[in-house]
Design an enzyme around this catalytic site. Structure first.
Site, short mmCIF file in Angstrom:
data_model
loop_
_atom_site.label_atom_id
_atom_site.label_comp_id
_atom_site.label_asym_id
_atom_site.label_seq_id
_atom_site.Cartn_x
_atom_site.Cartn_y
_atom_site.Cartn_z
N LYS A 249 0.85 -1.20 0.00
CA LYS A 249 0.00 0.00 0.00
C LYS A 249 0.88 1.24 0.00
CE LYS A 249 -3.91 1.96 2.66
NZ LYS A 249 -4.75 1.80 3.88
N SER B 75 -9.84 1.65 2.88
CA SER B 75 -8.98 2.46 2.04
C SER B 75 -7.90 1.67 1.29
CB SER B 75 -8.30 3.52 2.89
OG SER B 75 -7.42 2.92 3.83
N SER C 141 -9.99 -0.77 7.11
CA SER C 141 -9.42 -0.65 5.77
C SER C 141 -8.65 -1.85 5.24
CB SER C 141 -8.52 0.57 5.69
OG SER C 141 -9.30 1.72 5.52
N1 GLN Z 1 -13.39 3.91 6.33
C1 GLN Z 1 -12.81 4.36 7.56
C2 GLN Z 1 -12.36 5.78 7.42
O1 GLN Z 1 -12.62 6.35 6.42
C3 GLN Z 1 -11.64 3.48 7.93
C4 GLN Z 1 -10.45 3.75 7.12
C5 GLN Z 1 -9.25 2.97 7.56
O2 GLN Z 1 -9.37 1.95 8.23
N2 GLN Z 1 -8.09 3.49 7.22
O3 GLN Z 1 -11.78 6.36 8.28
#
Ligand code: GLN
Length: 480
Positions: free
Chosen positions: A63, A138, A162
């Site tokens: 990532k 994400s 995410s």
């Molecule tokens: N969807 C959640 C957010 O937007 C979690 C994102 C994540 O785990 N990085 O914060």
């Protein structure tokens, strides 16, 4: 061997050991593949090779939130366009040290804020099961790469879901280990008390292989303790004697759960019982407040962490007359709308006079949620929930409704707040409410802090019984 790309991490290592596969051949099989999903943001001409070790030859996609020395690292943001880090994240360093080689950097929501990968400054990622749908976020690029046959495994980060949610949407395995088990050093910070690195793989055993190498204390991250007892390879064949709890707030009573997801959950519960587990309903009474607490705590920490992008120390700068103008223009141009929304929310929640009403209160809710898990683990060895209330949704369908987007993490945020480990494995396929091909549904298993060995063992037994083909999407489904 039909196709090198069929190989799981464990199978590839065995093929190398048996001299059926040359270590370099494995990464080469992935290196030149066309990326029609938009999974990668950057790929080197030659995979970045590691040293020799237990993961010798394993190709891994990373990532784009992990710093790698002299490799473009953007965290999905314009503000870090052209940024070249001077050092490598500990998690990546450990993989390279164990012999893995890096295939490239994967697309992601800007600063890991999002649930669909549509907040990336560098374009959308497509779900390999249906390219009109999101891969989740994400870590959408990492999930799509593994499900799309563009990497046998990948690294992601999980702050509120995410890793687990995109793993569920793409039909692969995603593990968020206990907070503190893997160093955050070199992982670009979103919400430091929640951020946790973890693997995307095609099998639970592969998740264990990567976790074993990456976990451990690191002097560069004082919150990293590692998993003191270590991580054993999963070997369980059934679930006899395992007490499975199904928290009703995240299952039968979960808001917005699709029928298809409900059906896969019911089948999974029946399967656990047939494998010898005792399954009982349980309660996490405060889990329903998880999203509310998370969307105070995570933006608060993000607003502090993102203050460093000032046009002076990292990445892009917009030229201006005075210092204030330079900050303002740089941040206005460099951050996307979701990141700005979070910075405003977080700054407001932390402002004097409001701190206790918002941040202090959210932290108290967080403590209550952590206690709920402790109570549940007094009577249960693992908890079982859906990973997400829905299957992958169409691109663009939630971008105008941040709250609907935030609900995608309803079932994953409580574990992040409590710091406990959780893994999503594919539970089966279900139809989307809006039609189209059947799509993967993830089921989530949760264990007590640092209980990774037992958690992976249970997930492995369940995975074998489910028999989901994690290579089906890229092979073209039908004759897979
Ligand atoms: N969807 C959640 C957010 O937007 C979690 C994102 C994540 O785990 N990085 O914060």
């Amino acid at each position: 061997m039909s196709d090198v790309r069929d190989l799981s991490v464990a199978a590839g290592l065995a093929a190398i050991e048996a001299r059926d596969l040359a270590a370099a051949e494995w990464a080469d099989a992935y290196a030149g593949l066309p990326d029609e999903l938009g999974a990668y943001l950057w790929r080197p001409d030659e995979p970045i090779g590691g040293e020799e070790g237990p993961l010798g030859g394993v190709p891994v996609a990373v990532k784009d939130i992990f710093c790698i020395e002299d490799v473009p690292t953007t965290a999905g943001s314009r503000i870090l366009e052209n940024y070249l880090p001077p050092y490598t994240a500990t998690a990546v360093e450990r993989l390279l040290g164990a012999g893995a080689s890096v295939l490239g950097k994967t697309n992601m929501d800007e600063f890991a804020m999002g649930s669909s990968n549509e907040n990336s400054a560098y374009g959308d990622v497509r779900n390999p099961w249906d390219t009109d749908r999101v891969p989740g976020g994400s870590s959408g690029g990492s999930a799509a790469a593994v499900a799309g046959g563009l990497a046998p495994c990948a690294l992601g980060t999980d702050t509120g879901g995410s890793i687990r949610q995109p793993a569920a949407f793409c039909g692969v395995v995603g593990l968020k280990p206990t907070y503190g088990s893997i160093s955050r050093s070199g992982m670009i910070a979103f919400a430091s008390s929640l951020d946790q690195c973890g693997p995307f793989t095609r099998t639970v055993a592969d998740a264990a292989l990567l976790l074993r190498v990456m976990q451990g204390a690191d002097p560069r991250d004082t919150t990293s303790t590692g998993i003191a007892a270590g991580v054993e390879m999963p070997s369980r064949e059934d679930l006899s004697g395992v007490r499975v709890g199904v928290p009703r707030e995240l299952a039968s009573e979960a808001e917005g759960m699709e029928d298809g997801v409900r059906e896969v959950m019911e089948r999974t519960i029946a399967l656990c019982e047939s494998l010898g587990a005792t399954v009982a309903e349980t309660s996490l009474p405060n889990a329903r407040y998880g999203i509310s607490a998370y969307y105070v705590i995570a933006p608060a920490e993000a607003s502090a962490n993102l203050a460093r992008y000032d046009g002076v120390r990292f990445g892009e700068r917009v030229a201006a007359e005075g210092l204030d103008d330079m900050y303002e223009l740089t941040r206005a141009a460099g951050f996307g709308p979701e990141v700005k929304r979070r910075i405003m929310l977080g700054t407001y929640a932390l402002s004097s006079g409001y701190y206790d009403a918002y941040y202090g209160r959210a932290q108290r809710v967080r403590t209550l949620i952590a206690r709920d898990f402790e109570n549940a683990f007094a009577d249960h060895d693992v908890l079982l929930t859906p990973t997400s209330p829905t299957v992958a949704f169409p691109l663009g369908s939630r971008t105008d409704d941040p709250l609907a987007m935030y609900m995608a993490d309803y079932c994953t945020v409580p574990m992040s707040l409590a710091g406990v480990p959780a893994i999503s494995i594919p539970g089966g396929l279900a139809a989307a409410p809006d039609g189209g091909p059947e799509l993967p549904v993830g089921v989530q298993l949760v264990g007590p802090a640092f209980g990774e060995t037992a958690l992976l063992d249970a997930a492995h037994a369940l995975e074998s019984a489910i028999g989901f083909d994690t290579n089906a999407a890229w092979r073209g489904g039908a004759d897979a």
